[in-house]
Design a protein around this motif. Structure first.
Motif, PDB file in Angstrom:
ATOM      1  N   SER A 472       1.029  -0.877   0.062  1.00 34.84           N
ATOM      2  CA  SER A 472       0.241   0.174   0.100  1.00 34.84           C
ATOM      3  C   SER A 472       0.549   1.086   0.481  1.00 34.84           C
ATOM      4  O   SER A 472       1.941   1.585   0.141  1.00 34.84           O
ATOM      5  N   GLU A 496      -1.608   0.433  -8.751  1.00 26.08           N
ATOM      6  CA  GLU A 496      -1.973  -0.276  -7.505  1.00 26.08           C
ATOM      7  C   GLU A 496      -2.972  -1.433  -8.397  1.00 26.08           C
ATOM      8  O   GLU A 496      -3.810  -1.369  -9.380  1.00 26.08           O
ATOM      9  N   PRO A 497      -3.246  -2.366  -7.828  1.00 28.96           N
ATOM     10  CA  PRO A 497      -2.598  -3.206  -6.489  1.00 28.96           C
ATOM     11  C   PRO A 497      -1.490  -3.462  -6.717  1.00 28.96           C
ATOM     12  O   PRO A 497      -0.795  -4.192  -5.025  1.00 28.96           O
TER      13      PRO A 497
END
Length: 506
Positions: A472, A496-497
């Protein structure tokens, strides 16, 4: 994060010098070198933040100067050249016949952590103007702004690089700007055109531009801001007052016009009939005066600050201080534990003392805020009066209350809102403000720290790059912190992710 200065390519700049000067410079030290001065017929100098030292007792000869010029290559229309793949800048001084009679070899460095003092302003999405004297670190900050917006927040960022000073010389941008894209400017006179071209052709969410200095560039900046693009740039001038008095650039902060008042209005205001007023909304929402590498003065509301200056009143602002720059890479220290990595930071004050953040709850339950502070073990406390506070938390529906606006204008406080007066929403807000990793992510933090440390050791031992697992944005920030502590460089790549860090050998 503590800033780390990377000196890995300084040898490329020093190698341009004659052997005797290289030896002398090695004896003087290179850790905080700013620039090297070579003027024909004068002794060469090495300049540091607080000193200028002679590198030789012998003046620079034409042969020595020509040897350096030959190693550098062609100079552009702005009398600047560079070294491909580096951030260094070589600037020329010419005589009336166009011959080069002096050189300034400016050291370019990628420094991480330089925007810690203004990171919240960068993240706000508002347009930001940096002011400050030459050499105070404006361009260095722009590099990190580009990298943070592009890599940590996944924004489409375009850097307008007039002299290849932000992203380095050569066709491939320096890794210091991360995944931000770079548009070169063929001639300084075309910077404004390239600024507009970037918006029209490449759909950026943020544009980074250095040294806005002409009326055309100021107009282009306004056009960009009016199209909803975040604009972060620098301009000539040390303070906001300088900019207001500059007829060429005052439009960046709203411009100035002369207004003739009626007798009654002049009497009511207690002023002369002819007064100066702001002409339009500012192009830049926030102005930051960089007074030193670890000290800035922030005008969070440019319009309000300009209005105060035009009324002859000292504008209110916020001074932020903190040790955010280092002279060179620090030796590796013991790895931080997951608990230490996740611990919320203390705010740094102008007196360099750390203390809990003081929160004023407006139209919110103070007991609820206190409860969340205790539950999260934050270095914070609530206060009874707004003039004691560092920030305000309130309901989104009450953000425009006249009484709250008076408080904010008077104390120059940042305001953060929640939709509902519940501990869950307050908890979510404070977690974000203090960069807290949720409890269910603690195991992932520990795993991330171990993985990053192993990769760092592998990169240092084998001299090869290493890719880390996707993480993250919050955990990637922690990874950057670990990598820079070891004197290495990393960049975020991918979408992302699956966005992840790649660590490069030095």
């Amino acid at each position: 994060m503590t800033a780390k200065t990377h000196l890995d390519d300084l040898h490329l700049l020093i190698s341009l010098l004659p052997q005797e000067l290289q030896k002398s410079l090695a004896q003087q030290g290179q850790g905080n070198l700013l620039e090297i001065i070579l003027d024909l017929g004068r002794v060469p100098q090495a300049r540091y933040p607080h000193a200028a030292l002679n590198l030789s007792n012998q003046p620079v000869t034409r042969e020595e100067l020509d040897a350096v010029i030959g190693a550098v290559g062609e100079f552009g229309a702005d009398n600047r050249a560079g070294i491909e793949g580096t951030l260094h800048r070589i600037s020329a001084i010419r005589n009336r016949r166009g011959q080069i009679i002096g050189l300034t070899l400016r050291v370019g460095r990628a420094v991480f952590g330089t925007i810690d003092l203004i990171r919240d302003l960068v993240e706000s999405g508002k347009s930001l103007l940096l002011l400050g004297r030459p050499g105070v670190g404006k361009t260095t900050k722009l590099r990190e702004v580009a990298r943070v917006l592009a890599d940590d927040f996944g924004k489409r960022v375009v850097v307008i690089d007039t002299s290849n000073e932000i992203a380095g010389d050569g066709d491939i941008p320096h890794p210091a700007i991360g995944s931000a894209r770079r548009m070169m400017v063929a001639h300084p006179d075309r910077q404004h055109a390239v600024m507009i071209e970037a918006v029209e052709n490449h759909m950026p969410e943020a544009i980074i531009v250095d040294e806005i200095g002409t009326a055309s560039e100021a107009m282009a900046a306004r056009t960009i801001a009016e199209r909803g693009v975040q604009l972060i740039g620098t301009a000539h001038g040390n303070t906001l007052e300088n900019l207001v008095l500059n007829p060429t650039l005052s439009d960046l902060v709203g411009g100035v016009q002369t207004v003739t008042l009626s007798d009654d209005e002049a009497r009511l205001r207690g002023t002369q009939k002819t007064v100066s007023e702001r002409k339009a909304p500012p192009t830049f929402d926030i102005v930051v005066e960089i007074t030193d590498r670890d000290e800035v003065f922030v005008h969070p509301d440019t319009a309000q600050a300009v209005d105060a200056i035009l009324c002859g009143v000292q504008p209110k602002g916020v001074r932020r201080c903190g040790a955010v720059a280092a002279e060179g890479p620090k030796p590796p220290s013991e790895p931080e534990s997951a608990e230490e990595m996740a611990k919320p930071p203390l705010f740094v004050r102008s007196d360099n003392q750390q203390r809990p953040v003081r929160i004023y709850a407006y139209a919110l339950s103070r007991d609820s805020v206190d409860r969340v502070i205790r539950d999260l073990n934050l270095e914070a406390r609530t206060v009874r009066y707004p003039d004691q506070a560092d920030l305000v938390v309130t309901l989104r529906a009450r953000e425009e209350d006249a009484s709250l606006q008076r408080i904010v204008r008077s104390a120059q406080l940042p305001v953060h809102t929640v939709k509902k007066n519940t501990t869950a929403q307050i908890r979510q807000l404070l977690r974000g403000l203090f960069h807290i990793v949720p409890e269910d992510k603690q195991d992932e933090v520990g795993e991330m720290v171990r993985e990053t440390e192993r990769a760092v050791q592998q990169v240092k031992a084998e001299g090869i790059m290493a890719e880390l697992a996707p993480r993250s944005a919050a955990l990637r920030q922690m990874q950057h912190r670990i990598v820079t502590r070891h004197g290495l460089f990393a960049e975020s790549i991918g979408r992302e992710p699956y966005r992840h860090l790649v660590i490069y050998p030095m």
